[in-house]
Enzyme design. Structure first.
Site, PDB file in Angstrom:
ATOM      1  N   LYS A 187       0.887  -1.170   0.000  1.00  0.00           N
ATOM      2  CA  LYS A 187       0.000   0.000   0.000  1.00  0.00           C
ATOM      3  C   LYS A 187       0.921   1.214   0.000  1.00  0.00           C
ATOM      4  CE  LYS A 187      -3.958   2.090   0.211  1.00  0.00           C
ATOM      5  NZ  LYS A 187      -4.861   2.146  -0.947  1.00  0.00           N
ATOM      6  N   ASP A 220      -5.791  -2.862  -1.858  1.00  0.00           N
ATOM      7  CA  ASP A 220      -7.232  -2.718  -2.114  1.00  0.00           C
ATOM      8  C   ASP A 220      -7.558  -3.187  -3.534  1.00  0.00           C
ATOM      9  OD1 ASP A 220      -5.598  -0.574  -2.797  1.00  0.00           O
ATOM     10  OD2 ASP A 220      -7.094   0.966  -2.404  1.00  0.00           O
TER      11      ASP A 220
END
Ligand code: NAI
Ligand code: MG
Length: 360
Positions: A187, A220
């Site tokens: 991330k 995600d």
């Protein structure tokens, strides 16, 4: 005769049910083959033990475990003990104490099992989870408890040594698979220190593996790719927290949480490695005799592979797949078989085949 010393820690909830089933199939397998034998010692460490004694692992407990070839673990978690106490009391001290930094979590749709996903039969992944540091390093604290100014911190810790060794492990694993494809998951858009370092070290290590295809995805975004384009993924490497989440999703997409296995490996073999189903205590079905033992059987196959018993591991997986294909399914897979039914079906298959044959 090769002899392996196994430490069984069934612990809580359905743990004792699935570990008993797992040991039964491994004993049956050993009896069929004749080439190896297991000596199992049971450790009663559990939440009930904690409530009685005030600790999960007694003094000197890890030193005793150290003498075993492998640890076969059920699940820890009880409605009488907060989850952070049980997890940090039993599973994490073993995984971190024995530097089991590589957590390997395969996900595949077994024959006869239906993925909830359209096109889900294409799932054949291995998630490699960093298992020694990151978000679960235990670094943080609480201050001013109960006051309006209360503060809680949870600091992720990433070290060059820790990151580099998990990447190398993932590349080595990807290299052995037909697709030779490794996806880096981080991330690093939002988390610009540790995660950016993860990315950098990944590409440094990648230079040593020109035969492995790589790509990268934010955590995600990879969830949508797992659901929408499952066939584009092969091996995934991710941090402790991210891979923890992704592997529950992977297990559910491959049919049930009752199927997913995991190995907590100390690849250098300085310490025993630990093998466990990915699921937890499953309070809702504890004691009903309907826990799916497939995750534990697959876990046992990973344990045998780690011990060098490759033929036995393959034979066990062939048995498990024959049984799932024959629709001997527990309720989580839509069937009405019990844990004992599935276990008996696997043992019957193993006995019927007796000698190991290469899987076709
Ligand atoms: P869980 O995995 O125990 O259960 C989630 C759902 O999956 C439940 O509906 C359960 O019935 C079902 N399920 C799980 N394993 C199954 C199996 N073998 N066969 C059929 N159905 C199965 O997760 P949950 O409810 O979040 O956690 C319960 C407890 O377990 C908590 O205390 C948690 O901390 C602990 N836990 C421990 C883990 C470990 O020891 N490594 C991992 C995950 C949770
Ligand atoms: Mg988990």
């Amino acid at each position: 005769m090769r002899v392996y010393k196994i430490a069984a820690i069934p612990a809580d909830g359905i743990g004792p049910e699935v570990i008993a089933a797992g040991l039964e199939v491994v004993e049956t397998l050993a009896a069929c083959d004749g080439g190896f034998r297991i000596e199992t010692e049971h450790f009663p460490w559990s939440s009930a033990y904690y409530l009685e004694h005030g600790h999960y692992i007694p003094e000197g407990g890890l030193d005793r475990l150290k003498t075993f070839d492998a640890i076969f673990f059920g699940a820890v978690g009880s409605q009488q003990v907060p989850d952070h106490v049980s997890l940090w009391g039993l599973r994490l001290p073993i995984a971190q104490g024995f530097d089991q930094y590589a957590n390997v979590r395969p996900a595949r749709v077994l024959p006869g099992v239906k993925s909830p996903l359209i096109g889900g039969e294409g799932i054949d992944w291995v998630i490699v989870r960093e298992n020694s540091e990151g978000e679960y390093a235990g670094n943080g604290g609480r201050a001013h408890r109960g006051l309006p100014i209360e503060v809680g911190t949870e600091t992720a810790v990433f070290t060059r040594v820790g990151v580099e060794r998990i990447h190398r492990f993932a590349f080595d694993l990807a290299r052995k698979r037909p697709a030779k494809h490794l996806t880096l998951v981080t991330k690093s858009n939002a988390q610009r220190f540790g995660m950016v370092m993860w990315d950098e070290i990944f590409y440094e290590v990648a230079a040593d593996y020109p035969d492995v295809k790589t790509d990268r995805e934010l955590v995600d975004a990879v969830t949508t790719r797992m659901v929408l384009k499952p066939r584009t993924l092969d091996v995934i490497v991710a941090t402790n927290l991210h891979a923890d989440i992704l592997s529950d999703l992977a297990a559910a997409l491959s049919g049930s949480l009752g199927i997913g296995p995991t190995a907590n490996l100390n690849p250098e073999r300085q310490f025993p490695s630990m093998f466990e189903p990915i699921h937890g205590s499953a309070f809702d079905i504890t004691g009903k005799g309907i826990a799916n033992p497939v995750a534990t059987f697959w876990t046992a196959a990973m344990m045998l592979e780690h011990l060098g018993e490759d033929a036995a591991a393959k034979h066990l997986m062939a048995a498990v797949e024959a049984v799932t294909a024959a629709k001997v399914h527990t309720p989580d897979l839509g069937g009405n078989a019990t844990t004992a039914d599935v276990t008996k079906a696997v043992c019957d298959y193993l006995r019927a085949r007796k000698a190991f044959e290469p899987r076709v």
